[in-house]
Enzyme design. Sequence first.
Site, PDB file in Angstrom:
ATOM      1  N   ARG A   1     -13.475  39.673  24.539  1.00 50.85           N
ATOM      2  CA  ARG A   1     -13.436  38.381  25.204  1.00 50.85           C
ATOM      3  C   ARG A   1     -14.662  37.578  24.765  1.00 50.85           C
ATOM      4  O   ARG A   1     -15.740  38.132  24.535  1.00 50.85           O
ATOM      5  CB  ARG A   1     -13.434  38.546  26.739  1.00 50.85           C
ATOM      6  CG  ARG A   1     -12.102  39.007  27.299  1.00 50.85           C
ATOM      7  CD  ARG A   1     -11.025  37.941  27.128  1.00 50.85           C
ATOM      8  NE  ARG A   1      -9.739  38.330  27.680  1.00 50.85           N
ATOM      9  CZ  ARG A   1      -8.768  38.907  26.982  1.00 50.85           C
ATOM     10  NH1 ARG A   1      -8.968  39.195  25.694  1.00 50.85           N
ATOM     11  NH2 ARG A   1      -7.614  39.196  27.549  1.00 50.85           N
TER      12      ARG A   1
ATOM     13  N   VAL B   1     -13.378  41.248  19.289  1.00 50.07           N
ATOM     14  CA  VAL B   1     -11.956  41.044  19.571  1.00 50.07           C
ATOM     15  C   VAL B   1     -11.680  41.265  21.053  1.00 50.07           C
ATOM     16  O   VAL B   1     -10.527  41.398  21.460  1.00 50.07           O
ATOM     17  CB  VAL B   1     -11.068  41.987  18.723  1.00 50.07           C
ATOM     18  CG1 VAL B   1     -11.144  41.626  17.252  1.00 50.07           C
ATOM     19  CG2 VAL B   1     -11.474  43.452  18.945  1.00 50.07           C
TER      20      VAL B   1
ATOM     21  N   ASP C   1     -12.549  36.627  16.968  1.00 53.23           N
ATOM     22  CA  ASP C   1     -11.213  36.208  17.393  1.00 53.23           C
ATOM     23  C   ASP C   1     -11.247  35.522  18.752  1.00 53.23           C
ATOM     24  O   ASP C   1     -10.286  34.851  19.129  1.00 53.23           O
ATOM     25  CB  ASP C   1     -10.291  37.430  17.479  1.00 53.23           C
ATOM     26  CG  ASP C   1      -8.846  37.052  17.762  1.00 53.23           C
ATOM     27  OD1 ASP C   1      -8.289  36.243  16.990  1.00 53.23           O
ATOM     28  OD2 ASP C   1      -8.278  37.556  18.748  1.00 53.23           O
TER      29      ASP C   1
ATOM     30  N   HIS D   1      -7.832  33.609  18.444  1.00 54.86           N
ATOM     31  CA  HIS D   1      -7.384  34.520  19.493  1.00 54.86           C
ATOM     32  C   HIS D   1      -5.972  35.042  19.184  1.00 54.86           C
ATOM     33  O   HIS D   1      -5.087  35.077  20.056  1.00 54.86           O
ATOM     34  CB  HIS D   1      -7.405  33.840  20.860  1.00 54.86           C
ATOM     35  CG  HIS D   1      -7.560  34.807  22.001  1.00 54.86           C
ATOM     36  ND1 HIS D   1      -8.262  34.507  23.150  1.00 54.86           N
ATOM     37  CD2 HIS D   1      -7.101  36.075  22.190  1.00 54.86           C
ATOM     38  CE1 HIS D   1      -8.221  35.532  23.974  1.00 54.86           C
ATOM     39  NE2 HIS D   1      -7.518  36.504  23.402  1.00 54.86           N
TER      40      HIS D   1
ATOM     41  N   GLU E   1     -12.320  28.117  24.412  1.00 54.37           N
ATOM     42  CA  GLU E   1     -11.178  28.131  23.492  1.00 54.37           C
ATOM     43  C   GLU E   1     -10.256  26.966  23.788  1.00 54.37           C
ATOM     44  O   GLU E   1      -9.937  26.732  24.954  1.00 54.37           O
ATOM     45  CB  GLU E   1     -10.419  29.463  23.610  1.00 54.37           C
ATOM     46  CG  GLU E   1     -11.250  30.645  23.149  1.00 54.37           C
ATOM     47  CD  GLU E   1     -10.500  31.981  23.221  1.00 54.37           C
ATOM     48  OE1 GLU E   1      -9.309  31.974  23.617  1.00 54.37           O
ATOM     49  OE2 GLU E   1     -11.093  33.010  22.872  1.00 54.37           O
TER      50      GLU E   1
END
Length: 316
Positions: A227, A225, A251, A275, A256
Amino acid sequence: MSKRKIVITKNLHVDLVRQIEEIVPNWEVIIGKDKEVWGGSHINDAEIIVGYQFSLDTFANLKWVQSSSAGINHFPIKQFIENDILLTSANGVHAYPISETIFAYLLSLTRKLNTYVKNQQAKVWHHGGIKQEIHKKTIGIIGVGAIGKETAKIAKAFGMKVLGVRYSGLPVQHVDEMYTPNQLHLVLPQCDYVVVTLPLTKETYHLFSEEQFKQMKPTAFFINVGRGSLVNEEKLVRALQEGEIAGAGLDVFEQEPLDVKSPLWNMDNVIITPHTAGSTEYYNQRVIEEIFIPNLKGYLAGNKPSINLVDYSKGY
């Protein structure tokens, strides 16, 4: 003489707006999520900016930026340093929602809820091979900041043994054993769950790669969670495919949104969230009331912000 200006690139509740305006009655305060509200001369004239993504034509007027996120990698750090611009982060506002998300991953993977959701959609009645439980297991928290501390506190409710990794190596409540980053190899083999909550710096880039996944138990679950670039995603995929680890809750990703061609999408032992682990109904309130307003009062008194002031030499 023009008024000093604060630009906040977010929509705020009227109560939060009132609190800010009462502190700076003689300032011009521009607030709104849409660029049409704060763009152009407003953003370039601002002495203080609160936000996440914006661009400036000049840094001449800017003195302080309050990030609305914990991460700072998206800011023009070089220009901030050259122009003596202060930067404060939103560290701490995510402790509750992200720690809740971490245990959502842990519980779902351990009790196979992700498998049962898929079975429900396919109308399949199947045991799923469920047998593991969280109680009394060992969790390694890599990065014991605000999120890590809250995660450790919750872990104790499950009677878990908590191992922590932090740069100082100093003890923290609810953490049974604390290690430093150069001792990561001693932590990973002990863990049933590895939870990564670190910031991204030069030192933490691809901290988790082939060697680290090989050090983990084949029954262990990996949670990220922090980076995406903390992890060599290609090596993570291989570790999952070859059974070096049991599964993952993710996440954040190196790219992304996650590429639709990524093998992670189709893995039964992986839970993906976009995220959003830190999303909460109280986000703006915490950023403004717990960080920005106390820092603003200090700033007006001629002091540097004392909460979450970024050390550019460390990268966080």
